[in-house]
Scaffold this motif. Structure first.
Motif, mmCIF file in Angstrom:
data_model
loop_
_atom_site.group_PDB
_atom_site.id
_atom_site.type_symbol
_atom_site.label_atom_id
_atom_site.label_comp_id
_atom_site.label_asym_id
_atom_site.label_seq_id
_atom_site.Cartn_x
_atom_site.Cartn_y
_atom_site.Cartn_z
ATOM 1 N N LEU A 5 33.390 31.289 42.025
ATOM 2 C CA LEU A 5 33.250 32.736 41.655
ATOM 3 C C LEU A 5 33.299 32.365 39.680
ATOM 4 O O LEU A 5 33.864 31.421 39.411
ATOM 5 C CB LEU A 5 34.772 33.735 41.576
ATOM 6 C CG LEU A 5 35.571 34.194 42.869
ATOM 7 C CD1 LEU A 5 36.368 32.884 43.648
ATOM 8 C CD2 LEU A 5 36.246 35.400 42.598
ATOM 9 N N PRO A 6 32.111 33.383 39.089
ATOM 10 C CA PRO A 6 31.530 33.245 38.169
ATOM 11 C C PRO A 6 32.719 33.312 37.574
ATOM 12 O O PRO A 6 33.568 34.783 37.254
ATOM 13 C CB PRO A 6 30.533 33.110 37.944
ATOM 14 C CG PRO A 6 30.356 34.232 39.050
ATOM 15 C CD PRO A 6 31.329 34.107 40.475
ATOM 16 N N THR A 7 33.784 32.741 36.747
ATOM 17 C CA THR A 7 34.932 32.796 35.985
ATOM 18 C C THR A 7 34.793 32.690 34.271
ATOM 19 O O THR A 7 34.380 32.160 33.860
ATOM 20 C CB THR A 7 35.676 31.608 36.274
ATOM 21 O OG1 THR A 7 35.472 31.853 37.456
ATOM 22 C CG2 THR A 7 37.605 32.239 36.150
ATOM 23 N N LYS A 8 35.394 33.343 33.631
ATOM 24 C CA LYS A 8 36.327 32.812 32.268
ATOM 25 C C LYS A 8 37.465 33.754 32.028
ATOM 26 O O LYS A 8 38.565 34.340 33.010
ATOM 27 C CB LYS A 8 35.559 34.099 31.185
ATOM 28 C CG LYS A 8 35.393 35.357 31.526
ATOM 29 C CD LYS A 8 34.543 35.922 30.902
ATOM 30 C CE LYS A 8 34.915 38.091 30.771
ATOM 31 N NZ LYS A 8 33.808 38.390 30.115
ATOM 32 N N THR A 9 37.742 33.144 30.961
ATOM 33 C CA THR A 9 39.408 33.169 30.784
ATOM 34 C C THR A 9 39.658 35.024 29.655
ATOM 35 O O THR A 9 38.824 35.110 28.487
ATOM 36 C CB THR A 9 40.155 32.587 30.090
ATOM 37 O OG1 THR A 9 39.405 31.201 31.308
ATOM 38 C CG2 THR A 9 40.903 32.130 30.250
ATOM 39 N N VAL A 10 39.986 35.613 29.837
ATOM 40 C CA VAL A 10 41.187 36.823 29.055
ATOM 41 C C VAL A 10 42.305 37.097 28.792
ATOM 42 O O VAL A 10 42.887 36.943 29.364
ATOM 43 C CB VAL A 10 39.489 38.050 29.287
ATOM 44 C CG1 VAL A 10 40.034 39.241 28.561
ATOM 45 C CG2 VAL A 10 38.075 37.730 29.394
ATOM 46 N N ASP A 11 42.477 36.880 28.015
ATOM 47 C CA ASP A 11 44.006 37.364 27.508
ATOM 48 C C ASP A 11 44.432 36.145 28.226
ATOM 49 O O ASP A 11 45.692 36.391 28.520
ATOM 50 C CB ASP A 11 44.140 38.071 27.553
ATOM 51 C CG ASP A 11 43.543 39.334 26.523
ATOM 52 O OD1 ASP A 11 43.286 39.087 25.700
ATOM 53 O OD2 ASP A 11 42.925 40.710 26.714
ATOM 54 N N GLY A 12 44.524 35.304 28.378
ATOM 55 C CA GLY A 12 45.022 34.406 29.484
ATOM 56 C C GLY A 12 44.835 34.449 30.809
ATOM 57 O O GLY A 12 46.042 33.217 31.418
ATOM 58 N N LYS A 13 44.082 35.191 31.000
ATOM 59 C CA LYS A 13 43.885 35.204 32.366
ATOM 60 C C LYS A 13 42.624 34.573 33.075
ATOM 61 O O LYS A 13 42.059 35.201 32.594
ATOM 62 C CB LYS A 13 44.240 36.349 33.262
ATOM 63 C CG LYS A 13 45.483 37.419 32.290
ATOM 64 C CD LYS A 13 46.111 38.185 33.351
ATOM 65 C CE LYS A 13 47.706 38.710 32.938
ATOM 66 N NZ LYS A 13 47.473 40.053 32.932
ATOM 67 N N ALA A 14 42.186 34.253 34.372
ATOM 68 C CA ALA A 14 41.425 34.220 35.099
ATOM 69 C C ALA A 14 40.745 35.143 35.622
ATOM 70 O O ALA A 14 41.058 36.338 36.365
ATOM 71 C CB ALA A 14 41.402 33.218 35.896
ATOM 72 N N VAL A 15 39.565 35.612 35.064
ATOM 73 C CA VAL A 15 38.469 36.668 35.298
ATOM 74 C C VAL A 15 37.306 36.699 35.958
ATOM 75 O O VAL A 15 36.492 35.404 36.082
ATOM 76 C CB VAL A 15 38.351 38.275 34.851
ATOM 77 C CG1 VAL A 15 40.314 38.228 33.966
ATOM 78 C CG2 VAL A 15 37.661 38.160 33.539
ATOM 79 N N VAL A 16 36.582 37.227 36.773
ATOM 80 C CA VAL A 16 35.573 37.406 37.634
ATOM 81 C C VAL A 16 34.469 37.692 36.388
ATOM 82 O O VAL A 16 34.438 38.891 35.507
ATOM 83 C CB VAL A 16 35.131 38.085 38.600
ATOM 84 C CG1 VAL A 16 32.906 38.138 39.038
ATOM 85 C CG2 VAL A 16 36.300 37.762 39.506
ATOM 86 N N ASP A 17 33.802 36.726 35.324
ATOM 87 C CA ASP A 17 32.564 37.103 34.709
ATOM 88 C C ASP A 17 31.836 38.002 34.748
ATOM 89 O O ASP A 17 31.334 38.105 36.246
ATOM 90 C CB ASP A 17 31.807 35.721 34.541
ATOM 91 C CG ASP A 17 31.317 35.797 32.405
ATOM 92 O OD1 ASP A 17 30.104 36.770 32.540
ATOM 93 O OD2 ASP A 17 31.906 35.206 31.764
ATOM 94 N N SER A 18 31.179 39.559 34.861
ATOM 95 C CA SER A 18 30.345 39.937 34.537
ATOM 96 C C SER A 18 29.010 39.010 34.657
ATOM 97 O O SER A 18 28.124 40.308 35.220
ATOM 98 C CB SER A 18 30.571 41.218 33.957
ATOM 99 O OG SER A 18 29.762 40.562 32.520
ATOM 100 N N HIS A 19 28.702 38.350 34.540
ATOM 101 C CA HIS A 19 27.136 37.990 34.954
ATOM 102 C C HIS A 19 27.166 36.485 35.219
ATOM 103 O O HIS A 19 28.144 35.365 34.462
ATOM 104 C CB HIS A 19 25.903 38.279 33.199
ATOM 105 C CG HIS A 19 24.594 37.819 33.577
ATOM 106 N ND1 HIS A 19 24.322 36.614 34.024
ATOM 107 C CD2 HIS A 19 23.945 38.883 33.325
ATOM 108 C CE1 HIS A 19 22.640 36.706 33.434
ATOM 109 N NE2 HIS A 19 22.379 38.167 33.943
ATOM 110 N N PHE A 20 26.717 36.404 36.075
ATOM 111 C CA PHE A 20 26.807 34.656 37.373
ATOM 112 C C PHE A 20 26.360 33.592 35.836
ATOM 113 O O PHE A 20 26.666 32.636 35.602
ATOM 114 C CB PHE A 20 26.159 34.439 38.295
ATOM 115 C CG PHE A 20 25.365 33.288 38.668
ATOM 116 C CD1 PHE A 20 26.024 32.913 39.620
ATOM 117 C CD2 PHE A 20 23.934 33.287 38.128
ATOM 118 C CE1 PHE A 20 25.356 31.400 39.785
ATOM 119 C CE2 PHE A 20 23.946 32.081 38.958
ATOM 120 C CZ PHE A 20 24.261 31.414 39.517
ATOM 121 N N GLY A 21 25.509 33.710 34.926
ATOM 122 C CA GLY A 21 24.664 33.018 34.072
ATOM 123 C C GLY A 21 24.895 32.801 33.126
ATOM 124 O O GLY A 21 24.565 31.779 32.289
#
Length: 138
Positions: A5-21
């Protein structure tokens, strides 16, 4: 089986990034095929320029990944991942735990949408870089 899962951290939570690359990192999840339960999860550094022109698809496939649960990506990335045997399911959004839980329950389906808004509003592919390799983060 392994999911990525392409991931980023938002407000301390791991979320799926809206764009893979453009993800900060990949979350790679091992799933027991017989019980369809998660057995482990690893955070893996995203190579610089990890879009469709990089070798990230080959690196993930070599690590055993067979499913990509993504927010969205361009057709080049979909083709590249499919070419190495990674099934792509687009349209995932929100916290990783929920996406993984939904996939394990059979609730995640591909929305078949293709990202085609490169170079708009600061969003662009970084095709000029080759990914050096995936490295687990400590």
């Amino acid at each position: 089986m392994k999911l990525a899962l392409p991931t980023k951290t938002v407000d301390g939570k791991a979320v799926v990034d809206s764009h893979f690359g453009h993800c900060e990192y990949f979350t790679v999840v091992c799933v027991d095929d017989a019980t369809r339960t998660e057995t482990s999860r690893v955070r893996v550094e995203a190579p610089e320029g990890c879009g469709c022109k990089s070798n990230v698809a080959e690196l993930l496939a070599a690590d055993g990944v067979t499913v990509m649960l993504a927010g969205n990506m361009g057709q080049g990335a979909v083709d590249r991942l499919a070419g190495v045997g990674i099934e792509v399911l687009r349209g995932c959004e929100g916290e990783l735990d929920q996406i993984i839980s939904d996939w394990l329950a059979g609730k995640v389906v591909d929305n078949a949408e293709i990202c085609d808004h490169h170079d708009e509003d600061g969003h662009s592919c970084h095709h000029e870089h080759e990914a050096p390799g995936l490295k687990p983060l400590s």
